[in-house]
Write a protein that holds these residues in place. Structure first.
Motif, PDB file in Angstrom:
ATOM      1  N   THR A   1       4.609  -1.320 -16.348  1.00  0.00           N
ATOM      2  CA  THR A   1       4.488  -1.623 -14.929  1.00  0.00           C
ATOM      3  C   THR A   1       3.719  -0.495 -14.259  1.00  0.00           C
ATOM      4  O   THR A   1       3.634   0.614 -14.782  1.00  0.00           O
ATOM      5  CB  THR A   1       5.873  -1.784 -14.257  1.00  0.00           C
ATOM      6  OG1 THR A   1       6.640  -0.605 -14.480  1.00  0.00           O
ATOM      7  CG2 THR A   1       6.610  -2.995 -14.792  1.00  0.00           C
ATOM      8  N   PHE A   2       3.158  -0.838 -13.103  1.00  0.00           N
ATOM      9  CA  PHE A   2       2.313   0.096 -12.381  1.00  0.00           C
ATOM     10  C   PHE A   2       2.732   0.143 -10.925  1.00  0.00           C
ATOM     11  O   PHE A   2       3.053  -0.892 -10.337  1.00  0.00           O
ATOM     12  CB  PHE A   2       0.845  -0.348 -12.472  1.00  0.00           C
ATOM     13  CG  PHE A   2       0.373  -0.566 -13.873  1.00  0.00           C
ATOM     14  CD1 PHE A   2      -0.084   0.487 -14.636  1.00  0.00           C
ATOM     15  CD2 PHE A   2       0.414  -1.829 -14.441  1.00  0.00           C
ATOM     16  CE1 PHE A   2      -0.513   0.291 -15.933  1.00  0.00           C
ATOM     17  CE2 PHE A   2      -0.010  -2.033 -15.748  1.00  0.00           C
ATOM     18  CZ  PHE A   2      -0.468  -0.969 -16.495  1.00  0.00           C
ATOM     19  N   THR A   3       2.703   1.316 -10.346  1.00  0.00           N
ATOM     20  CA  THR A   3       2.987   1.468  -8.923  1.00  0.00           C
ATOM     21  C   THR A   3       1.811   0.924  -8.120  1.00  0.00           C
ATOM     22  O   THR A   3       0.731   0.678  -8.674  1.00  0.00           O
ATOM     23  CB  THR A   3       3.193   2.946  -8.556  1.00  0.00           C
ATOM     24  OG1 THR A   3       1.957   3.646  -8.790  1.00  0.00           O
ATOM     25  CG2 THR A   3       4.317   3.571  -9.357  1.00  0.00           C
TER      26      THR A   3
ATOM     27  N   ILE B   1      -1.183 -12.163  -5.901  1.00  0.00           N
ATOM     28  CA  ILE B   1      -0.464 -11.378  -6.902  1.00  0.00           C
ATOM     29  C   ILE B   1       0.940 -11.138  -6.361  1.00  0.00           C
ATOM     30  O   ILE B   1       1.184 -11.332  -5.166  1.00  0.00           O
ATOM     31  CB  ILE B   1      -1.154 -10.031  -7.247  1.00  0.00           C
ATOM     32  CG1 ILE B   1      -1.215  -9.119  -6.032  1.00  0.00           C
ATOM     33  CG2 ILE B   1      -2.535 -10.260  -7.839  1.00  0.00           C
ATOM     34  CD1 ILE B   1      -1.693  -7.706  -6.352  1.00  0.00           C
ATOM     35  N   ALA B   2       1.829 -10.714  -7.237  1.00  0.00           N
ATOM     36  CA  ALA B   2       3.205 -10.469  -6.803  1.00  0.00           C
ATOM     37  C   ALA B   2       3.769  -9.266  -7.548  1.00  0.00           C
ATOM     38  O   ALA B   2       3.494  -9.082  -8.734  1.00  0.00           O
ATOM     39  CB  ALA B   2       4.067 -11.696  -7.081  1.00  0.00           C
ATOM     40  N   PRO B   3       4.579  -8.480  -6.848  1.00  0.00           N
ATOM     41  CA  PRO B   3       5.268  -7.389  -7.539  1.00  0.00           C
ATOM     42  C   PRO B   3       6.252  -7.972  -8.556  1.00  0.00           C
ATOM     43  O   PRO B   3       6.677  -9.129  -8.432  1.00  0.00           O
ATOM     44  CB  PRO B   3       6.031  -6.670  -6.418  1.00  0.00           C
ATOM     45  CG  PRO B   3       5.479  -7.189  -5.141  1.00  0.00           C
ATOM     46  CD  PRO B   3       4.865  -8.516  -5.425  1.00  0.00           C
ATOM     47  N   VAL B   4       6.605  -7.165  -9.525  1.00  0.00           N
ATOM     48  CA  VAL B   4       7.546  -7.610 -10.561  1.00  0.00           C
ATOM     49  C   VAL B   4       8.872  -8.014  -9.925  1.00  0.00           C
ATOM     50  O   VAL B   4       9.422  -9.062 -10.230  1.00  0.00           O
ATOM     51  CB  VAL B   4       7.759  -6.501 -11.615  1.00  0.00           C
ATOM     52  CG1 VAL B   4       8.802  -6.912 -12.626  1.00  0.00           C
ATOM     53  CG2 VAL B   4       6.449  -6.170 -12.300  1.00  0.00           C
ATOM     54  N   GLU B   5       9.373  -7.183  -9.037  1.00  0.00           N
ATOM     55  CA  GLU B   5      10.613  -7.468  -8.323  1.00  0.00           C
ATOM     56  C   GLU B   5      10.402  -7.165  -6.848  1.00  0.00           C
ATOM     57  O   GLU B   5       9.692  -6.218  -6.509  1.00  0.00           O
ATOM     58  CB  GLU B   5      11.757  -6.610  -8.853  1.00  0.00           C
ATOM     59  CG  GLU B   5      12.156  -6.925 -10.271  1.00  0.00           C
ATOM     60  CD  GLU B   5      13.297  -6.045 -10.768  1.00  0.00           C
ATOM     61  OE1 GLU B   5      13.940  -5.366  -9.941  1.00  0.00           O
ATOM     62  OE2 GLU B   5      13.534  -6.037 -11.973  1.00  0.00           O
ATOM     63  N   PRO B   6      11.028  -7.931  -5.981  1.00  0.00           N
ATOM     64  CA  PRO B   6      10.891  -7.639  -4.556  1.00  0.00           C
ATOM     65  C   PRO B   6      11.472  -6.255  -4.239  1.00  0.00           C
ATOM     66  O   PRO B   6      12.476  -5.851  -4.818  1.00  0.00           O
ATOM     67  CB  PRO B   6      11.711  -8.734  -3.872  1.00  0.00           C
ATOM     68  CG  PRO B   6      12.023  -9.738  -4.914  1.00  0.00           C
ATOM     69  CD  PRO B   6      11.859  -9.093  -6.241  1.00  0.00           C
ATOM     70  N   ALA B   7      10.837  -5.560  -3.325  1.00  0.00           N
ATOM     71  CA  ALA B   7      11.320  -4.251  -2.898  1.00  0.00           C
ATOM     72  C   ALA B   7      11.249  -4.203  -1.376  1.00  0.00           C
ATOM     73  O   ALA B   7      10.407  -4.856  -0.760  1.00  0.00           O
ATOM     74  CB  ALA B   7      10.473  -3.143  -3.506  1.00  0.00           C
ATOM     75  N   THR B   8      12.134  -3.425  -0.792  1.00  0.00           N
ATOM     76  CA  THR B   8      12.169  -3.333   0.667  1.00  0.00           C
ATOM     77  C   THR B   8      10.959  -2.592   1.214  1.00  0.00           C
ATOM     78  O   THR B   8      10.490  -2.896   2.298  1.00  0.00           O
ATOM     79  CB  THR B   8      13.456  -2.639   1.142  1.00  0.00           C
ATOM     80  OG1 THR B   8      13.560  -1.368   0.503  1.00  0.00           O
ATOM     81  CG2 THR B   8      14.665  -3.491   0.826  1.00  0.00           C
ATOM     82  N   GLU B   9      10.455  -1.639   0.462  1.00  0.00           N
ATOM     83  CA  GLU B   9       9.295  -0.870   0.905  1.00  0.00           C
ATOM     84  C   GLU B   9       8.103  -1.125  -0.015  1.00  0.00           C
ATOM     85  O   GLU B   9       8.253  -1.202  -1.230  1.00  0.00           O
ATOM     86  CB  GLU B   9       9.604   0.626   0.899  1.00  0.00           C
ATOM     87  CG  GLU B   9      10.602   1.055   1.944  1.00  0.00           C
ATOM     88  CD  GLU B   9      10.730   2.562   2.011  1.00  0.00           C
ATOM     89  OE1 GLU B   9       9.700   3.245   1.862  1.00  0.00           O
ATOM     90  OE2 GLU B   9      11.852   3.027   2.212  1.00  0.00           O
ATOM     91  N   VAL B  10       6.930  -1.218   0.596  1.00  0.00           N
ATOM     92  CA  VAL B  10       5.697  -1.459  -0.153  1.00  0.00           C
ATOM     93  C   VAL B  10       5.484  -0.369  -1.203  1.00  0.00           C
ATOM     94  O   VAL B  10       5.046  -0.644  -2.317  1.00  0.00           O
ATOM     95  CB  VAL B  10       4.502  -1.538   0.821  1.00  0.00           C
ATOM     96  CG1 VAL B  10       3.184  -1.567   0.076  1.00  0.00           C
ATOM     97  CG2 VAL B  10       4.638  -2.745   1.724  1.00  0.00           C
ATOM     98  N   ARG B  11       5.823   0.856  -0.848  1.00  0.00           N
ATOM     99  CA  ARG B  11       5.618   1.975  -1.785  1.00  0.00           C
ATOM    100  C   ARG B  11       6.445   1.825  -3.061  1.00  0.00           C
ATOM    101  O   ARG B  11       6.147   2.444  -4.067  1.00  0.00           O
ATOM    102  CB  ARG B  11       5.954   3.303  -1.121  1.00  0.00           C
ATOM    103  CG  ARG B  11       4.995   3.667  -0.016  1.00  0.00           C
ATOM    104  CD  ARG B  11       5.392   4.946   0.610  1.00  0.00           C
ATOM    105  NE  ARG B  11       6.784   4.856   1.058  1.00  0.00           N
ATOM    106  CZ  ARG B  11       7.446   5.786   1.684  1.00  0.00           C
ATOM    107  NH1 ARG B  11       6.877   6.912   1.957  1.00  0.00           N
ATOM    108  NH2 ARG B  11       8.690   5.609   2.063  1.00  0.00           N
ATOM    109  N   GLN B  12       7.473   0.991  -3.031  1.00  0.00           N
ATOM    110  CA  GLN B  12       8.338   0.801  -4.199  1.00  0.00           C
ATOM    111  C   GLN B  12       7.887  -0.361  -5.087  1.00  0.00           C
ATOM    112  O   GLN B  12       8.481  -0.604  -6.134  1.00  0.00           O
ATOM    113  CB  GLN B  12       9.782   0.561  -3.747  1.00  0.00           C
ATOM    114  CG  GLN B  12      10.395   1.735  -3.036  1.00  0.00           C
ATOM    115  CD  GLN B  12      11.774   1.411  -2.481  1.00  0.00           C
ATOM    116  OE1 GLN B  12      12.124   0.245  -2.290  1.00  0.00           O
ATOM    117  NE2 GLN B  12      12.550   2.436  -2.228  1.00  0.00           N
ATOM    118  N   TRP B  13       6.865  -1.085  -4.666  1.00  0.00           N
ATOM    119  CA  TRP B  13       6.395  -2.220  -5.449  1.00  0.00           C
ATOM    120  C   TRP B  13       5.937  -1.760  -6.828  1.00  0.00           C
ATOM    121  O   TRP B  13       5.281  -0.730  -6.972  1.00  0.00           O
ATOM    122  CB  TRP B  13       5.212  -2.901  -4.780  1.00  0.00           C
ATOM    123  CG  TRP B  13       5.569  -3.792  -3.622  1.00  0.00           C
ATOM    124  CD1 TRP B  13       6.803  -4.168  -3.212  1.00  0.00           C
ATOM    125  CD2 TRP B  13       4.647  -4.401  -2.728  1.00  0.00           C
ATOM    126  NE1 TRP B  13       6.712  -4.984  -2.118  1.00  0.00           N
ATOM    127  CE2 TRP B  13       5.404  -5.142  -1.800  1.00  0.00           C
ATOM    128  CE3 TRP B  13       3.267  -4.400  -2.629  1.00  0.00           C
ATOM    129  CZ2 TRP B  13       4.822  -5.886  -0.784  1.00  0.00           C
ATOM    130  CZ3 TRP B  13       2.684  -5.134  -1.614  1.00  0.00           C
ATOM    131  CH2 TRP B  13       3.451  -5.873  -0.699  1.00  0.00           C
TER     132      TRP B  13
END
Length: 115
Positions: A19-21, A45-57
């Protein structure tokens, strides 16, 4: 269909679960974070898992490949984001249909005894 007219389809297989930040995706795609955020908002595209902050995607290899495809379409065809989303969806459908056609052809060959 001649060799020149053939279409190359590449399927990304993520065997190691890399995975990549957001920052790494931007570096690898040579694009700005704002562009990646817009792609996510359009469902391209979609992050692997939803995160509350964009920086955590976190993004997987398939998202990175799709980002690169979106960047090429935008660069080469000057597509806007809704156009990118629709084009990529249609390309996915074509790829799925090709896979299904190959599966049906294999089944037909098995039923008719052709190998």
């Amino acid at each position: 269909m001649s060799e020149k007219d053939s279409i190359l389809t590449v399927e990304v297989m993520d065997s190691d679960g890399s995975t990549f930040t957001l920052h790494e995706v931007c570096l690898r795609g040579e694009c700005h974070a704002e562009f990646v955020i817009k792609l996510v908002s359009y469902g391209i595209i979609a992050p692997v898992e939803p995160a509350t902050e964009v920086r955590q995607w976190m993004f997987d290899v398939a998202a990175l490949a799709r980002l690169n495809k979106a960047l090429r379409l935008q660069r080469d065809l000057k597509m806007n984001l809704p156009g990118l989303a629709m084009s990529l969806e249609l390309l996915d459908e074509v790829q799925d249909m090709r896979k299904e056609m190959e599966r049906v052809k294999r089944q037909l060959r098995q039923l008719t005894g052709e190998w």
